[in-house]
Design a protein around this motif. Structure first.
Motif, PDB file in Angstrom:
ATOM      1  N   UNK A   1     -47.822 -44.303 -98.194  1.00 30.72           N
ATOM      2  CA  UNK A   1     -47.337 -44.316 -96.952  1.00 30.72           C
ATOM      3  C   UNK A   1     -47.474 -43.287 -95.862  1.00 30.72           C
ATOM      4  N   UNK A   2     -48.506 -42.392 -96.240  1.00 24.60           N
ATOM      5  CA  UNK A   2     -48.886 -41.327 -95.018  1.00 24.60           C
ATOM      6  C   UNK A   2     -49.809 -41.886 -93.836  1.00 24.60           C
ATOM      7  N   UNK A   3     -49.751 -41.089 -92.813  1.00 24.38           N
ATOM      8  CA  UNK A   3     -50.752 -41.591 -92.030  1.00 24.38           C
ATOM      9  C   UNK A   3     -52.168 -41.276 -92.331  1.00 24.38           C
ATOM     10  N   UNK A   4     -52.451 -40.173 -92.846  1.00 29.43           N
ATOM     11  CA  UNK A   4     -53.894 -39.884 -93.078  1.00 29.43           C
ATOM     12  C   UNK A   4     -53.808 -39.085 -94.446  1.00 29.43           C
ATOM     13  N   UNK A   5     -54.770 -39.268 -95.366  1.00 31.40           N
ATOM     14  CA  UNK A   5     -54.785 -38.258 -96.571  1.00 31.40           C
ATOM     15  C   UNK A   5     -56.314 -37.889 -96.841  1.00 31.40           C
TER      16      UNK A   5
END
Length: 356
Positions: free
Chosen positions: A100-104
């Protein structure tokens, strides 16, 4: 002499003859316009060149063309939602991997889990299309228009309207390179898909069933074939293959760009089936013909880019060439050509008879 004529006629009447001629014609144009088209070099341990770019970039189209061929053969219609399904598969996979994060920079779950969920989402999309076409009897173009219109919106909902980035080396492998292999990974994915589907069609009766249902669904039903199930399965397979193509496309840019992944690829996939000599009305089909058609379209696209044709002008040039190729392969043109040859032969025989 007669044997030579017979062999020539046999070759020219082969199903793959025209698709190969079309591909050869496009490549011949490249020899004239771009002298270095066939030059291949190795830079930083990987292969570079126009030919490599064509083979690499055509990978997603080859995968889509395989699924589109089965759908066309069984239902006599096309799935115009495959580009949107690509976006859905990429969005779901990236969303699962990022948690669910924008960038990992590391996965929230194992890579295989994210990819399997992405493919499952694509299979559900295919099943939805299959239900509308096979069970409800809706015309394929209309049924798949639903996801063609709403699919990218669904993908945007999954990613909350953002471009989700998976900046991990393992995720980039599918759309990039594996270890020190100089050949792009998508090439192997496309080959694997073609081989697996070909084996399934050859080693089981599925290929024959698809052709039978496509030729005459009612007659197939009377002899005991479940026409509804067979059509449904082709759409599920098409959806899964669109998902595979979506994962490859997403891996290339290590993100889920829902607005651009698979954009207009559905049209190229349909053209690949047509260029492969397959009847868009269903029935008998040639998987290898569609694969050759996919490479022809990508070679044409690369050629136009090499000739400095702007991206917004590309569809116009491509449409002109494709219309010419499709006309040359059309039954009406072939019938006219055969009639012309017969008329010419009769005129020649009459002239020789008059001289004698």
């Amino acid at each position: 002499m007669s044997n030579t004529k017979f062999d020539l006629k046999k070759i020219t009447s082969a199903r793959l003859f025209m698709p190969l001629v079309c591909l050869a014609a496009v490549l011949l144009v490249n020899v004239i316009t771009t002298p270095g088209f066939f030059k291949v070099s190795i830079n930083n341990g990987v292969l570079f060149g126009y030919v490599i770019d064509v083979i690499n970039r055509a990978s997603e189209l080859v995968i889509l063309a395989v699924g589109m061929t089965l759908v066309t053969a069984a239902s006599g219609g096309q799935d115009i939602s495959v580009g949107a399904i690509m976006a859905v598969a990429g969005a779901v996979c990236c969303q699962i991997l990022t948690g669910g994060e924008l960038s990992v920079t590391e996965h929230a779950v194992p890579l295989v889990v994210g990819m399997l969920v992405g493919l499952l989402a694509a299979a559900v999309c295919g099943a939805f299309n299959g239900f509308l076409v096979a069970k409800l009897g809706i015309q394929p173009m209309i049924a798949t228009l639903i996801l063609f219109t709403a699919g990218r919106g669904i993908a945007q909902l999954v990613t909350a309207g953002q471009i989700t980035y998976v900046r991990t080396d393992s995720y980039k492998v599918l759309g990039g390179y594996f270890a020190k292999c100089p050949i792009p990974t998508p090439v192997f994915v496309a080959i694997f898909v073609v081989i697996v589907v070909t084996i399934i069609l050859k080693k089981t009766a599925l290929g024959l069933y698809i052709e039978s249902v496509g030729i005459n669904g009612n007659a197939s039903r009377l002899v005991g074939l479940n026409s509804t199930l067979i059509k449904f399965l082709t759409y599920v397979i098409c959806g899964v293959l669109a998902g595979v193509a979506g994962l490859v496309a997403s891996s290339r840019i290590y993100s889920a760009d829902c607005n651009n992944i698979g954009l207009n690829n559905e049209m190229d996939a349909i053209l690949a089936v047509a260029l492969g000599g397959n009847a868009l009305g269903g029935g008998k089909f040639s998987l290898m013909g569609s694969v050759i058609g996919a490479y022809t379209i990508q070679a044409l696209t690369t050629t136009l880019y090499a000739m400095n044709v702007k991206a917004d002008q590309l569809p116009v040039y491509k449409a002109v060439v494709v219309v010419i190729i499709v006309v040359l392969q059309s039954p009406v043109f072939k019938k006219w050509l055969a009639g012309f040859k017969t008329k010419k032969a009769v005129s020649k025989a009459a002239a020789e008879g008059g001289a004698n």
